[in-house]
Design a protein around this motif. Structure first.
Motif, PDB file in Angstrom:
ATOM      1  N   GLU A 194     -58.789  12.099  15.864  1.00  0.00           N
ATOM      2  CA  GLU A 194     -59.391  11.723  16.987  1.00  0.00           C
ATOM      3  C   GLU A 194     -58.123  12.066  18.161  1.00  0.00           C
ATOM      4  O   GLU A 194     -58.156  12.476  19.161  1.00  0.00           O
ATOM      5  N   VAL A 195     -57.402  11.014  17.634  1.00  0.00           N
ATOM      6  CA  VAL A 195     -55.584  12.069  17.942  1.00  0.00           C
ATOM      7  C   VAL A 195     -55.492  14.153  18.483  1.00  0.00           C
ATOM      8  O   VAL A 195     -55.292  14.169  19.572  1.00  0.00           O
ATOM      9  N   GLU A 197     -36.838   9.099  15.442  1.00  0.00           N
ATOM     10  CA  GLU A 197     -36.872   8.654  15.356  1.00  0.00           C
ATOM     11  C   GLU A 197     -37.770   9.463  14.510  1.00  0.00           C
ATOM     12  O   GLU A 197     -37.921   9.769  13.660  1.00  0.00           O
ATOM     13  N   ILE A 198     -38.883   9.577  14.987  1.00  0.00           N
ATOM     14  CA  ILE A 198     -40.019  10.327  14.869  1.00  0.00           C
ATOM     15  C   ILE A 198     -39.549  12.254  14.373  1.00  0.00           C
ATOM     16  O   ILE A 198     -40.237  12.279  14.019  1.00  0.00           O
ATOM     17  N   PRO A 245     -48.723  12.854  12.329  1.00  0.00           N
ATOM     18  CA  PRO A 245     -47.626  11.601  11.481  1.00  0.00           C
ATOM     19  C   PRO A 245     -48.638  11.196  10.480  1.00  0.00           C
ATOM     20  O   PRO A 245     -50.322  11.212  11.113  1.00  0.00           O
ATOM     21  N   ALA A 246     -48.020  10.551   9.211  1.00  0.00           N
ATOM     22  CA  ALA A 246     -49.453   9.939   8.809  1.00  0.00           C
ATOM     23  C   ALA A 246     -48.529   8.145   8.078  1.00  0.00           C
ATOM     24  O   ALA A 246     -47.827   7.688   8.686  1.00  0.00           O
ATOM     25  N   MET A 247     -50.196   7.378   7.712  1.00  0.00           N
ATOM     26  CA  MET A 247     -49.467   6.402   7.926  1.00  0.00           C
ATOM     27  C   MET A 247     -48.070   5.478   6.956  1.00  0.00           C
ATOM     28  O   MET A 247     -47.350   4.604   6.915  1.00  0.00           O
ATOM     29  N   THR A 275     -47.316   7.689  18.202  1.00  0.00           N
ATOM     30  CA  THR A 275     -46.742   8.382  17.508  1.00  0.00           C
ATOM     31  C   THR A 275     -46.987   9.941  17.426  1.00  0.00           C
ATOM     32  O   THR A 275     -46.640  10.680  17.849  1.00  0.00           O
ATOM     33  N   THR A 276     -47.718  10.337  17.581  1.00  0.00           N
ATOM     34  CA  THR A 276     -48.312  11.688  17.547  1.00  0.00           C
ATOM     35  C   THR A 276     -48.270  11.944  19.171  1.00  0.00           C
ATOM     36  O   THR A 276     -48.035  13.228  19.067  1.00  0.00           O
TER      37      THR A 276
END
Length: 491
Positions: free
Chosen positions: A149-150, A327-328, A338-340, A451-452
């Protein structure tokens, strides 16, 4: 004359009820509080647009546990972490009831997970938590649904080509699609007319409920007949929302495979079949309809509002946005999504997300509780079925628990070494037995969306950062954010 007679009768009833409460030994030992006046209780002593601010001031006189009258009925307000934690955690069973507002009963919203009590609440909560936890959304898990979805949302942002735009509608559709995937087993195109109309209806309904007329209807139910216009609009909204959910249920019934549930609705329908001979079951169409609405509302408005608030904060404090992006770039880079699992390696970003939730104080009063039995609390007697307000604002902004509570400060969640540190007073999802059932999903959505989008864009305001106001449009029950525009500049 009819209205005058009604008001006089209401005043007489209030006085009788007040004398009855005072004469009952249980009510005689209730917590202290300001003296109410007939009919309206303590309303004249409260800020009509921000009750939580008035309760904070009253705490200085009456202490952290007080009795306040909103109209003719007494309720107990709990102020500060110690009082809220003691009630909702240490005496969890006694304070686990949900106070269902009279307006909700009139709108037939007292079914489902959010507004239920007793055995109904126990059955629906146990089932919902298990289903939301175990469901991998068919062949993919929830994290993958969010990541997909992101991507769609990122493409929508790219289409703006750096021009100013209001993210509200697009973001709401993206966030809503996550809960739609879980509940309905599908996502909707952002231009799907039924989907767009549903979200517009939902937003209008919540805004109407959050207005002072909604509070007045709850304090004086007779007003739904004396001033029927807003109530009729609310009723029409509810009927349209349930028409949509009923259509989705019928669609699922027609294609249901009993041993292969595709989503939450399928799982509920299967449970209904299994319990069809149980006279005490709570698995029926009324509860399914309302639980779908509960999940849909909670899974759309709170997360999307939190993200919009977060972006506004980052634009006001651009150095925080830059630190998050550094940081990203260091942990994730630009080559993958990004992942959890990245979160544990990103203490600063995690701290910023927690501080956003604390600082925006989305539901300052919490959702109202009620006592399930006569309860002794700090030497006071609180009778069964008394409405209780465990005020989240007082916890999230308590001066003894936060270094700079009135300032946006990610350091509230960082130790001296820059490692993430949880604060026990962080409870935007409430706490105890009535803690938000969707807390885990909301945290996952916030991290992955946040984050995305910051991996792909820098968010720039259309005005000087110093001029950006972080004050909400409304803060009576649920804080709503003023519309704003920003520029999403590709990185």
């Amino acid at each position: 004359m009819e209205l005058f007679g009604t008001l006089v009768l209401a005043a007489i009833v209030f006085c009788l009820l007040f004398l009855l409460f005072r004469g009952d030994s249980r009510y005689a030992r209730m917590p202290p509080g300001p003296t109410p006046v007939p009919l309206i209780g303590n309303l004249l002593q409260l800020n009509q647009w921000a009750f939580h601010e008035s309760f904070m001031k009253l705490k200085e006189t009456y202490g952290p546990v007080m009795t306040v009258y909103l109209g003719p009925k007494p309720l107990v307000v709990l102020v500060g972490f110690d009082a809220v934690h003691e009630a909702l955690v240490e005496q969890a069973d006694a304070f686990a009831g949900r106070a269902v507002p009279p307006l909700f009963k009139q709108l037939k919203l007292d079914f489902g997970l959010g507004q239920s009590n007793g055995e109904r609440w126990k059955q629906l909560r146990r089932f919902s938590l298990s289903t939301l936890r175990d469901f991998g959304m068919g062949r993919r898990n929830v994290e993958e649904w969010i990541q997909e979805e992101v991507k769609h949302l990122t493409e929508e942002f790219r289409k703006t080509e750096g021009a100013p735009f209001d993210p509200t509608i697009t973001l709401s559709r993206a966030v809503s699609n996550v809960i739609c995937s879980i509940v309905f087993g599908q996502r909707f195109d952002y231009q799907d007319k039924n989907f767009v109309d549903l979200l517009s209806l939902l937003e209008a309904h919540l805004r109407l409920l959050s207005k002072p007329i909604g509070m007045l209807y709850n304090m004086f139910p007779v007003l739904t007949k004396l001033i029927p216009g807003p109530f009729n609009k609310m009723l029409m909204n509810v009927n349209e929302l349930t028409t949509f959910t009923s259509a989705m249920i019928d669609k699922h019934k027609a294609t249901l495979v009993s041993d292969s549930p595709r989503d939450y609705i399928d799982s509920f329908l299967i449970k209904m079949k299994q319990e069809s001979n149980n006279p005490d079951t709570e698995f029926n169409y009324d509860n399914l309809n309302m639980t779908i609405l509960d999940l849909f509302i909670a899974g759309t408005e709170t997360t999307s509002t939190t993200l919009r608030y977060g972006w506004l904060i980052l634009m006001k404090y651009p150095h925080i946005q830059e630190n998050v992006q550094k940081e990203i770039d260091m942990v994730i880079g630009q080559e993958r999504a990004p992942a959890m699992e990245d979160r544990r390696k990103m203490p600063y970003t995690d701290a910023v997300l927690h501080e956003i939730q604390r600082f925006i104080d989305l539901q300052p009063l919490n959702v109202f509780h009620k006592t399930t039995r006569d309860t002794i609390f700090r030497g006071y007697t609180i009778p069964e079925n008394t409405v209780v307000i465990p005020m989240l604002h007082s916890v999230l902004f308590e001066k003894t628990k936060w270094a700079t509570p009135d300032t946006f400060n990610p350091s509230h969640f960082l130790d001296e070494n820059g490692c993430f540190r949880m604060n026990p007073s962080f409870m935007p999802f409430s706490t105890g037995k009535r803690i938000c059932a969707g807390e885990g999903l909301a945290k996952m959505e916030l991290f992955l969306f946040f984050t995305t989008l910051l991996q792909n864009f820098s968010f720039c305001p259309t005005e000087d950062p110093d001029s950006i106001s972080l004050s909400p449009d409304s803060k009576l029950v649920f804080k709503t954010l003023r519309p704003y525009k920003f520029k999403a500049i590709p990185r």
